[in-house]
Design an enzyme around this catalytic site. Structure first.
Site, PDB file in Angstrom:
ATOM      1  N   SER A 211      53.231 -21.357 101.833  1.00 46.53           N
ATOM      2  CA  SER A 211      52.530 -20.161 102.289  1.00 46.53           C
ATOM      3  C   SER A 211      53.532 -19.025 102.517  1.00 46.53           C
ATOM      4  O   SER A 211      54.676 -19.103 102.060  1.00 46.53           O
ATOM      5  CB  SER A 211      51.759 -20.493 103.562  1.00 46.53           C
ATOM      6  OG  SER A 211      50.908 -19.439 103.908  1.00 46.53           O
ATOM      7  N   ASN A 212      53.119 -17.980 103.192  1.00 44.27           N
ATOM      8  CA  ASN A 212      54.034 -16.878 103.544  1.00 44.27           C
ATOM      9  C   ASN A 212      53.637 -16.298 104.898  1.00 44.27           C
ATOM     10  O   ASN A 212      52.722 -16.788 105.545  1.00 44.27           O
ATOM     11  CB  ASN A 212      54.051 -15.814 102.441  1.00 44.27           C
ATOM     12  CG  ASN A 212      52.683 -15.224 102.215  1.00 44.27           C
ATOM     13  OD1 ASN A 212      52.101 -14.636 103.114  1.00 44.27           O
ATOM     14  ND2 ASN A 212      52.138 -15.414 101.023  1.00 44.27           N
ATOM     15  N   ARG A 213      54.295 -15.219 105.286  1.00 38.50           N
ATOM     16  CA  ARG A 213      54.171 -14.731 106.669  1.00 38.50           C
ATOM     17  C   ARG A 213      52.996 -13.784 106.909  1.00 38.50           C
ATOM     18  O   ARG A 213      52.868 -13.219 107.990  1.00 38.50           O
ATOM     19  CB  ARG A 213      55.458 -13.989 107.062  1.00 38.50           C
ATOM     20  CG  ARG A 213      56.680 -14.859 107.067  1.00 38.50           C
ATOM     21  CD  ARG A 213      57.905 -14.017 107.376  1.00 38.50           C
ATOM     22  NE  ARG A 213      59.134 -14.738 107.103  1.00 38.50           N
ATOM     23  CZ  ARG A 213      59.688 -15.610 107.936  1.00 38.50           C
ATOM     24  NH1 ARG A 213      59.135 -15.853 109.097  1.00 38.50           N
ATOM     25  NH2 ARG A 213      60.805 -16.224 107.604  1.00 38.50           N
ATOM     26  N   ALA A 278      48.518 -11.296 100.630  1.00 34.73           N
ATOM     27  CA  ALA A 278      49.757 -11.770 100.020  1.00 34.73           C
ATOM     28  C   ALA A 278      49.474 -13.151  99.413  1.00 34.73           C
ATOM     29  O   ALA A 278      49.940 -14.171  99.925  1.00 34.73           O
ATOM     30  CB  ALA A 278      50.860 -11.838 101.069  1.00 34.73           C
TER      31      ALA A 278
END
Ligand code: PMT
Length: 401
Positions: A211-213, A278
């Site tokens: 995943s990402n932030r 995102a």
């Protein structure tokens, strides 16, 4: 049509900057537009303009001392805070801004600011060095992070005789900003808006994912702003802990493939689409049905490319549909944004230097640059709510083409 503020209660907090004299004109204009105006002054402000002046112009008593006999049996500051449709703080000195950002309750302005449920408009005015100082900028970022509107000071001759950025905007501009906050636009009435928000989870096995932030804050702010402006909004969101914005059609997804599917379904018939999410560019090539076990050696993951959702929507775009892509960058902001403008067939790109202070992932503020094939427009540090409105303003201006 002449705007009216009939029936609106506006509190004007005046702190001790030389620009206080210009606020007499602000109050006068608000009163002429029909508002009921109550002025709150710091003691320092009373050295610059007499409370009697504001009393005469507003027709209401001016509040200076906190510990005073009250006009009603109720706690006056609570009454006043709850009645307010708008709180304007002008001029907002560096000291008052610091007190507000620190949550102090040391005078009428700060006490009321802690109690209001209405929009707050802060109008800084001070010497250029004080305005530019990182502490003041940090305090301003705290206020914009609360969703308060902080106006940018103008450049010009300051009280010291020096030139720089710190002059309070003219009364006309302050009143125009107040009107904007009090009379939200309904320019998206009858329009369909699609927003993507947040991260995606690309599952590796039943317990792990890539995943990402992204928290969803930027996309949720866009959805809320579009709904407030009257749009029929679909928010396609990856996993996020944020509360769902009221009045929007919410489609929760987990992976990029699911986000693509939801977007393809919603896209036909939309007027404006903004890709603030995102979504992961890659996902694991293999999904393991059972939890991957430790094997006492290096584990190499193979990833495959995910579809590019905004590029896919860009390919299907019909004349009249406006699509806006973001570009989260750590270097070569404009150059990379221009490449994305073309790759995603977008009308403009919101370039986001995610390494900049107060910008990007997880923050309540953002600093973005609008990039088209021919133009670059840098915006100052703003709350994500304000950035959302600016993006919608630009998208709306492109709708009629
Ligand atoms: O959610 P927050 O914590 O508030 O953070 C906000 C944000 C930093 C996520 C947001 O401001 C932002 O920059 N969003 C874009 C993030 C991103 O994926 O950027 P990108 O440069 O990799 O992608 C460019 C565009 O393509 C974006 O519109 C993105 O939504 C889209 N994209 C990306 C990958 C993919 N597989 N499909 C896409 O459609």
């Amino acid at each position: 049509m002449t705007p009216t503020l009939q029936g609106k209660c506006i509190l004007v907090g005046v702190s001790g900057g030389i620009a206080a004299y210009k606020v007499v004109e602000v109050v006068s204009r608000l009163v002429k537009l029909g508002a009921s105006v109550h002025v709150l002054m710091t003691r320092a402000a009373t050295k610059l303009v007499a409370p009697l002046t504001f009393q005469a112009i507003s027709g209401n008593p001016v509040r200076v001392e906190l510990m005073q006999e009250q006009t009603t049996g109720h706690v006056d500051h609570v009454n006043l805070s709850h009645q307010a449709d708008l709180l304007i703080i002008a001029p907002a000195t560096a000291n008052t801004i610091a007190n507000l950002a620190g949550g102090h309750a040391s005078d009428w302005i700060t006490v009321v600011a802690l109690g209001v449920r209405c929009p707050v408009l802060v109008v800084p005015a001070m010497e250029a060095e004080m305005y530019a100082h990182p502490l003041t900028q940090r305090n301003i970022a705290t206020l914009t992070g609360l969703g308060w509107r902080v106006m940018e000071p103008e450049e010009g001759r300051l009280a010291s005789g020096l030139y720089g950025k710190g002059r309070m905007p003219e009364p006309e501009a302050i009143v125009a900003e107040a009107l904007k906050l009090l009379q939200p636009r309904r320019d998206l009435e009858g329009r369909r808006v699609l927003i993507t928000a947040g991260t995606t989870w690309e599952a590796l096995d039943p317990v792990r994912f890539i995943s990402n932030r992204s928290t969803g804050k930027m996309g949720y702010a866009l959805a809320a702003a579009a709904a407030a402006r009257g749009a029929d909004v679909t928010l396609v969101s990856g996993p996020s802990s944020l509360p769902k914005p009221p009045g929007v059609r919410f489609v929760g997804v987990e992976s990029c493939l699911q986000m693509l599917e939801a977007c393809l379904e919603a896209f036909p018939g939309t007027d404006i689409t903004v890709g603030a999410a995102a979504p992961a560019d890659y996902r694991p090539a293999v999904y393991h049905e059972q939890k991957i076990k430790r094997q006492g050696q290096r584990l190499v993951l193979e990833l495959v490319e995910n579809p590019d959702i905004m590029a896919e929507l860009g390919r299907r775009k019909r004349p009249g549909q406006v699509t806006v892509a973001f570009a989260a960058e750590t270097a070569n902001l404009v150059e990379n944004a221009r490449a994305k403008l073309v790759a995603k067939n977008a009308d403009f790109v919101v370039a986001n230097d995610v390494t900049a202070e107060g910008a990007g992932f997880g923050t309540d503020t953002n600093r973005v640059t609008f990039v088209t094939a021919t133009e670059v427009e840098e915006l100052p540090l703003l709350s994500k709510a304000e950035v959302a409105d600016r993006i919608l303003d630009k998208a709306v201006s492109l709708l009629g083409r």
